[in-house]
Design a protein around this motif. Structure first.
Motif, PDB file in Angstrom:
ATOM      1  N   TYR A  69      -5.772  -4.051   6.886  1.00  0.00           N
ATOM      2  CA  TYR A  69      -4.855  -4.733   6.619  1.00  0.00           C
ATOM      3  C   TYR A  69      -5.231  -6.352   6.789  1.00  0.00           C
ATOM      4  N   TYR A  70      -6.228  -6.692   7.433  1.00  0.00           N
ATOM      5  CA  TYR A  70      -6.561  -8.111   7.666  1.00  0.00           C
ATOM      6  C   TYR A  70      -8.068  -8.344   7.244  1.00  0.00           C
ATOM      7  N   THR A  71      -8.320  -9.618   6.892  1.00  0.00           N
ATOM      8  CA  THR A  71      -9.546 -10.041   6.719  1.00  0.00           C
ATOM      9  C   THR A  71      -9.967 -11.108   7.411  1.00  0.00           C
ATOM     10  N   LEU A  72     -11.180 -11.637   7.811  1.00  0.00           N
ATOM     11  CA  LEU A  72     -11.652 -12.641   8.417  1.00  0.00           C
ATOM     12  C   LEU A  72     -11.356 -13.810   7.592  1.00  0.00           C
ATOM     13  N   ASP A  73     -10.587 -14.907   7.998  1.00  0.00           N
ATOM     14  CA  ASP A  73     -10.319 -16.060   6.955  1.00  0.00           C
ATOM     15  C   ASP A  73     -11.351 -17.202   7.624  1.00  0.00           C
ATOM     16  N   SER A  74     -11.625 -17.561   8.717  1.00  0.00           N
ATOM     17  CA  SER A  74     -12.603 -18.433   9.142  1.00  0.00           C
ATOM     18  C   SER A  74     -12.979 -18.215  10.764  1.00  0.00           C
TER      19      SER A  74
ATOM     20  N   GLN B 203       2.566  -6.690   6.087  1.00  0.00           N
ATOM     21  CA  GLN B 203       4.031  -6.385   6.018  1.00  0.00           C
ATOM     22  C   GLN B 203       4.861  -5.889   4.885  1.00  0.00           C
ATOM     23  N   THR B 204       4.231  -5.520   3.718  1.00  0.00           N
ATOM     24  CA  THR B 204       4.820  -4.898   2.758  1.00  0.00           C
ATOM     25  C   THR B 204       3.822  -3.438   2.414  1.00  0.00           C
ATOM     26  N   ARG B 205       3.325  -2.828   3.255  1.00  0.00           N
ATOM     27  CA  ARG B 205       2.513  -1.754   3.080  1.00  0.00           C
ATOM     28  C   ARG B 205       3.269  -0.626   2.798  1.00  0.00           C
ATOM     29  N   ILE B 206       4.650  -0.567   2.818  1.00  0.00           N
ATOM     30  CA  ILE B 206       5.294   0.714   2.504  1.00  0.00           C
ATOM     31  C   ILE B 206       6.307   0.161   1.508  1.00  0.00           C
ATOM     32  N   GLN B 207       6.313   0.823   0.215  1.00  0.00           N
ATOM     33  CA  GLN B 207       7.104   0.356  -1.011  1.00  0.00           C
ATOM     34  C   GLN B 207       7.519   1.671  -1.651  1.00  0.00           C
ATOM     35  N   GLU B 208       8.652   1.467  -2.264  1.00  0.00           N
ATOM     36  CA  GLU B 208       9.574   2.655  -3.030  1.00  0.00           C
ATOM     37  C   GLU B 208       9.244   2.233  -4.487  1.00  0.00           C
TER      38      GLU B 208
ATOM     39  N   SER C  85       7.435   7.119  -2.198  1.00  0.00           N
ATOM     40  CA  SER C  85       7.468   6.178  -1.027  1.00  0.00           C
ATOM     41  C   SER C  85       6.206   6.146  -0.688  1.00  0.00           C
ATOM     42  N   ILE C  86       5.464   4.859  -1.067  1.00  0.00           N
ATOM     43  CA  ILE C  86       4.085   4.701  -0.946  1.00  0.00           C
ATOM     44  C   ILE C  86       3.940   4.092   0.289  1.00  0.00           C
ATOM     45  N   SER C  87       3.038   4.599   1.184  1.00  0.00           N
ATOM     46  CA  SER C  87       2.463   4.034   2.683  1.00  0.00           C
ATOM     47  C   SER C  87       1.032   3.764   2.319  1.00  0.00           C
ATOM     48  N   PHE C  88       0.897   2.416   1.795  1.00  0.00           N
ATOM     49  CA  PHE C  88      -0.551   1.988   1.443  1.00  0.00           C
ATOM     50  C   PHE C  88      -1.321   2.050   2.871  1.00  0.00           C
ATOM     51  N   GLY C  89      -2.742   2.399   2.434  1.00  0.00           N
ATOM     52  CA  GLY C  89      -3.753   2.822   3.686  1.00  0.00           C
ATOM     53  C   GLY C  89      -3.803   4.103   3.979  1.00  0.00           C
ATOM     54  N   ILE C  90      -2.592   4.882   3.560  1.00  0.00           N
ATOM     55  CA  ILE C  90      -2.702   6.229   3.770  1.00  0.00           C
ATOM     56  C   ILE C  90      -3.279   7.067   2.597  1.00  0.00           C
ATOM     57  N   ALA C  91      -4.037   8.054   2.460  1.00  0.00           N
ATOM     58  CA  ALA C  91      -4.252   8.774   1.636  1.00  0.00           C
ATOM     59  C   ALA C  91      -3.105   9.205   0.731  1.00  0.00           C
ATOM     60  N   PRO C  92      -3.150   9.637  -0.513  1.00  0.00           N
ATOM     61  CA  PRO C  92      -4.188   8.919  -1.593  1.00  0.00           C
ATOM     62  C   PRO C  92      -4.151   7.633  -1.839  1.00  0.00           C
ATOM     63  N   PHE C  93      -2.979   6.689  -1.121  1.00  0.00           N
ATOM     64  CA  PHE C  93      -2.918   5.461  -1.363  1.00  0.00           C
ATOM     65  C   PHE C  93      -3.686   4.499  -0.570  1.00  0.00           C
ATOM     66  N   ASP C  94      -4.984   4.749  -0.141  1.00  0.00           N
ATOM     67  CA  ASP C  94      -5.764   3.949   0.878  1.00  0.00           C
ATOM     68  C   ASP C  94      -6.811   3.054   0.072  1.00  0.00           C
ATOM     69  N   GLN C  95      -6.529   2.684  -1.198  1.00  0.00           N
ATOM     70  CA  GLN C  95      -7.320   1.545  -1.897  1.00  0.00           C
ATOM     71  C   GLN C  95      -6.394   1.093  -3.001  1.00  0.00           C
TER      72      GLN C  95
ATOM     73  N   LEU D 296     -11.856   2.168   6.402  1.00  0.00           N
ATOM     74  CA  LEU D 296     -11.057   0.878   6.629  1.00  0.00           C
ATOM     75  C   LEU D 296     -11.494  -0.023   7.456  1.00  0.00           C
ATOM     76  N   LEU D 297     -11.261  -1.256   6.922  1.00  0.00           N
ATOM     77  CA  LEU D 297     -11.874  -2.527   7.703  1.00  0.00           C
ATOM     78  C   LEU D 297     -11.372  -2.498   9.231  1.00  0.00           C
ATOM     79  N   ILE D 298     -12.140  -2.636  10.166  1.00  0.00           N
ATOM     80  CA  ILE D 298     -11.659  -2.564  11.489  1.00  0.00           C
ATOM     81  C   ILE D 298     -12.169  -3.699  12.336  1.00  0.00           C
ATOM     82  N   GLY D 299     -13.024  -4.385  11.793  1.00  0.00           N
ATOM     83  CA  GLY D 299     -13.542  -5.910  12.441  1.00  0.00           C
ATOM     84  C   GLY D 299     -14.734  -6.171  11.806  1.00  0.00           C
ATOM     85  N   TYR D 300     -15.541  -7.281  12.548  1.00  0.00           N
ATOM     86  CA  TYR D 300     -16.615  -7.601  12.110  1.00  0.00           C
ATOM     87  C   TYR D 300     -17.583  -7.957  13.019  1.00  0.00           C
ATOM     88  N   ASP D 301     -19.174  -8.147  12.549  1.00  0.00           N
ATOM     89  CA  ASP D 301     -19.940  -8.472  13.387  1.00  0.00           C
ATOM     90  C   ASP D 301     -20.400 -10.052  12.594  1.00  0.00           C
TER      91      ASP D 301
END
Length: 758
Positions: free
Chosen positions: A423-428, A514-519, A563-573, A452-457
């Motif tokens: 749910y988050y990307t590196l900004d700076s 913040q809005t990862r679950i939507q109806e 009820s779409i829970s984004f990030g949980i299959a099948p709504f994971d992209q 799923l994106l879990i960090g950065y090198d």
């Protein structure tokens, strides 16, 4: 038997001695290249004595700092050996050299041709033990005589090992002609090659005691630069001081001293600076020539070079470029060197981002500095990160701080807390609280098994710019997903989708943490009802970027509310969700004899009936039917209502009121409008899904009847009046005729009460 074993044992001891002697030197072959890794002074001696020392394929790599204080290099150079390979200082330091030779060339490598020397720091005392003879000598810390040699990124800084040590780092006792430079004695170029010295700096002071009759070329960097060789991007802060050696010696020879080059002959000095002092303390060396850049100039080019004291050159047979890029300045410091207007930008000049830096009030090379890297206690601005560590290699454990040497690279690994995966990307990347330019790092995503994106090198090149304390800013990932109704549905306005209260034909939904679950809901319009969903992704490797990959029958595909829970299959992209509708249960309403002379128009749910059945939903409780009759025609409501009752299969009383308003007559057109409401929920099961409505109209005779009433009533009355008046006139005329004949008018008899009694 003993006599046999004695030679064998002796051979074994001899062999073991050989193995022990060479155990300090590690040779490895990589293709044709031979690599010798140096950990101690003895390893370097062994490399010099090896059979492949003069091979072009030899690379000597310094793996650790080495103090040569007790290493005798003179013994290794009793005969002339020419180094033709690569010496990689690897950012390490050699200190306290004593340079002797069995030849007339002196240096770490007395003679080198076609060689490369790089990334080496020289420190500590440097002693030259010259042979006691009258032959001309060539001496430099790195090379005595260099031909087609490339020397770059080398630093010469004397750091005293003891506080009491106040002696000059380099003291030369010259008894014969000498060509000497701190870096190299004589640098020459041959056809097909060129010698070059670049990105080097020296702080070595030199004391010279020489005979009056010696011819000496003494340079802060090179003694003699000849035949198309080049020095660029080089700085010298070292002082030169001349002293008397043997009083009474006489001669006509001269001594030429230059802050950069003693003697320049048909070569180039570019982007250089000298900030030291040259002093002649001798009362006998009357022909000593001193120049801030060049001692003796024999043709060549000097440009974009600066000095702080004295004149640019002592003497010369040619001229140098005299312009604003060749002058004395008050000081040579970081600000001056950072100003690219002072230098030839065609050549690489003083790069303080990756090559040069200011440490302990000295302009030095980053390659030999140790930089401190640390992670701020507050990793990031959002609390997304669970950890951040610095790694100097893939195998290292990582720490919150590291000391790293220039020339290496390091990796800062940042990891998310589990709930933020995807749910988050590196900004700076922040260095000392300020955003670091992306030119200085590369960020590689770390993804989980679920993609799923879990960090950065974050990979950094170690330099003066990247040194410091790090933190990070992260931004919520925005996943733009599409929801729409099927193309056919859009054309027929048969349905809509909504993520709120308004149903429209398409939606663009942004998912964040913040809005990862939507109806999301779908609703049929008019005759249509929701059927099912279809879910599409962008196929991997599809350059078109279209949603082409269909997900087979995901769960709840038949539910109009998701009820779409984004990030949980099948709504994971990012996805495209399409709603489909059906009209299979629609009821077709037909009008019998709609071209009846009394009917002007019929509309059903605001749609004009034109001879084709109009479809309505079987669940529509408010089917609106509007009938407009032509002028002077009325609907037979009783017949229509009774037909409706038969249609519904119920009595009118049970059916309720189906006329929504009284008939409305237009006074001008005399057209009448009737409005009815039909409830499809009350319709009996229809096998053919169709119903027919009948409208019976009749002529409106109310005005004709009013006219006849006038005839029936007022005409007889008029006739009676006319007849009465006529009779009256006739009678009166008759009576008037009798009087004219002369008949005497009789006196009327007076009325008497006797007339009322018998």
């Amino acid at each position: 038997m003993k006599k046999i074993f004695i030679p064998i044992i002796a051979f074994i001891f001899l062999l073991s001695g050989t193995i022990m002697t060479s155990s300090f030197l590690s040779f490895a072959s990589e293709g044709e290249e031979e690599i010798a890794r140096i950990y101690k002074g003895e390893d370097f001696i062994n490399a010099i004595n090896s059979d492949n020392f003069e091979s072009e394929n030899l690379t000597i790599v310094l793996e650790d700092d080495i103090d040569f204080g007790e290493v005798d290099l003179k013994s290794a150079y009793q005969t002339e050996k020419i180094f033709r390979g690569t010496f990689d200082g690897n950012g390490q330091t050699i200190s306290n050299l004593t340079l002797g030779s069995g030849t007339n060339n002196y240096g770490l490598f007395p003679k080198a041709e076609g060689a490369e020397i790089k990334d080496l720091k020289i420190s500590g005392k440097i002693a030259f033990n010259f042979n006691d003879d009258t032959m001309q000598k060539y001496a430099g810390i790195l090379v005595g005589q260099a031909t087609n040699v490339y020397i770059h990124n080398c630093e010469f800084i004397y750091d005293s090992l003891t506080k009491e040590d106040t002696l000059t780092p380099i003291s030369l006792n010259v008894g014969s002609n000498l060509v000497f430079g701190v870096v190299a004695g004589r640098v020459n170029s041959k056809s097909g090659g060129q010698s070059e010295i670049s990105d080097c700096v020296s702080y070595y002071d030199v004391d010279v005691s020489c005979l009056q009759n010696t011819l000496s070329y003494l340079g802060g960097i090179v003694g003699q630069l000849q035949a198309g060789s080049k020095i660029k991007n080089v700085l010298n802060w070292g002082d030169y001081t001349l002293q008397d050696n043997i009083i009474g010696q006489t001669g006509d020879n001269e001594q030429f001293i230059g802050g950069i080059v003693g003697n320049l002959a048909s070569s180039t000095i570019l982007n250089c600076g000298y900030a030291g002092i040259i002093t002649n303390n001798s009362s006998l060396l009357l022909k000593c020539q001193m120049g801030a850049i060049v001692g003796k100039f024999d043709n060549g080019r000097v440009a974009y070079s600066y000095w702080t004291q004295g004149a640019i050159m002592a003497t010369g047979a040619g001229t140098v470029e005299q312009n604003q890029y060749l002058q004395q300045v008050a000081q040579i410091n970081e600000n001056f060197l950072r100003n690219t207007d002072n230098f030839d930008i065609v050549e690489l000049c003083f790069n303080f981002d990756t090559v040069w830096c200011l440490k302990n009030s000295r302009i030095v090379l980053q390659r030999f500095q140790t930089f401190n890297y640390s992670i701020n206690e507050m990793f990031d601005n959002t609390g997304v990160l669970s950890s951040a560590v610095i790694k100097t290699s893939e195998d290292s454990e990582g720490a919150s701080s590291q000391q790293v040497q220039y020339g290496q690279s390091l990796t800062i690994t940042i990891s998310y807390n589990t709930q933020y995966y995807g749910y988050y990307t590196l900004d700076s990347v922040l260095l000392q609280g300020e955003a670091l330019s992306r030119d200085y790092y590369q960020a590689q995503e770390i993804v989980s098994e679920d993609n799923l994106l879990i960090g950065y090198d974050i990979q950094l090149d170690v330099n003066d710019v990247t040194d410091g304390t790090y933190s990070f800013t992260l931004s919520p990932s925005i996943y733009q997903c599409q929801v729409k109704i099927s193309d056919e549905a859009a054309l027929n306005n048969q349905g809509g989708v909504s993520a709120g209260s308004n149903y429209i034909d398409s939606l663009s939904i942004n998912f964040t943490y913040q809005t990862r679950i939507q109806e999301i809901s779908a609703r049929g319009e008019g005759i249509y009802t929701f059927s099912h969903w279809e879910l599409y992704y962008k196929a991997a490797g599809d350059g078109s970027g279209e949603y082409t990959s269909l997900v087979d029958n995901f769960e709840d595909a038949n539910s109009s509310l998701l009820s779409i829970s984004f990030g949980i299959a099948p709504f994971d992209q990012e996805f495209l969700l399409v709603a489909y509708f059906t009209s299979e249960n629609a009821i077709l309403i037909d009008i019998n004899d709609y071209q009846n002379v009394g009917i002007k128009s019929v509309t059903i749910n605001e749609r004009l009936y034109e001879g084709e059945p109009i479809a309505v939903s079987n669940s529509d409780t408010n089917v609106r039917v509007k009938l407009v009759t032509n002028a002077k025609y009325l609907l037979d409501e009783e017949i229509f209502l009774s037909s409706i009752a038969k249609l519904y299969g119920q009595d009118l009383e049970e059916l309720g009121i189906v006329m929504t308003s009284d008939p409305i007559e237009d006074e001008q057109t005399q057209e009448t409008t009737y409005n009815f409401r039909l409830n499809m929920n009350l319709v009996q099961e229809l096998e053919d899904k169709s119903i027919s409505l009948s409208f019976v109209t009749e002529k409106d005779n109310s005005q004709y009847n009013q006219q006849m009433l006038f005839v029936y009533i007022f005409v007889p009355i008029g006739v009676a009046l006319i007849v009465g008046v006529t009779v009256f006139l006739i009678v009166r005329r008759v009576r008037s005729g009798k009087g004219k004949t002369g008949a005497k008018k009789q006196k009327e008899k007076e009325t008497s009460y006797k007339d009322f009694y018998m």
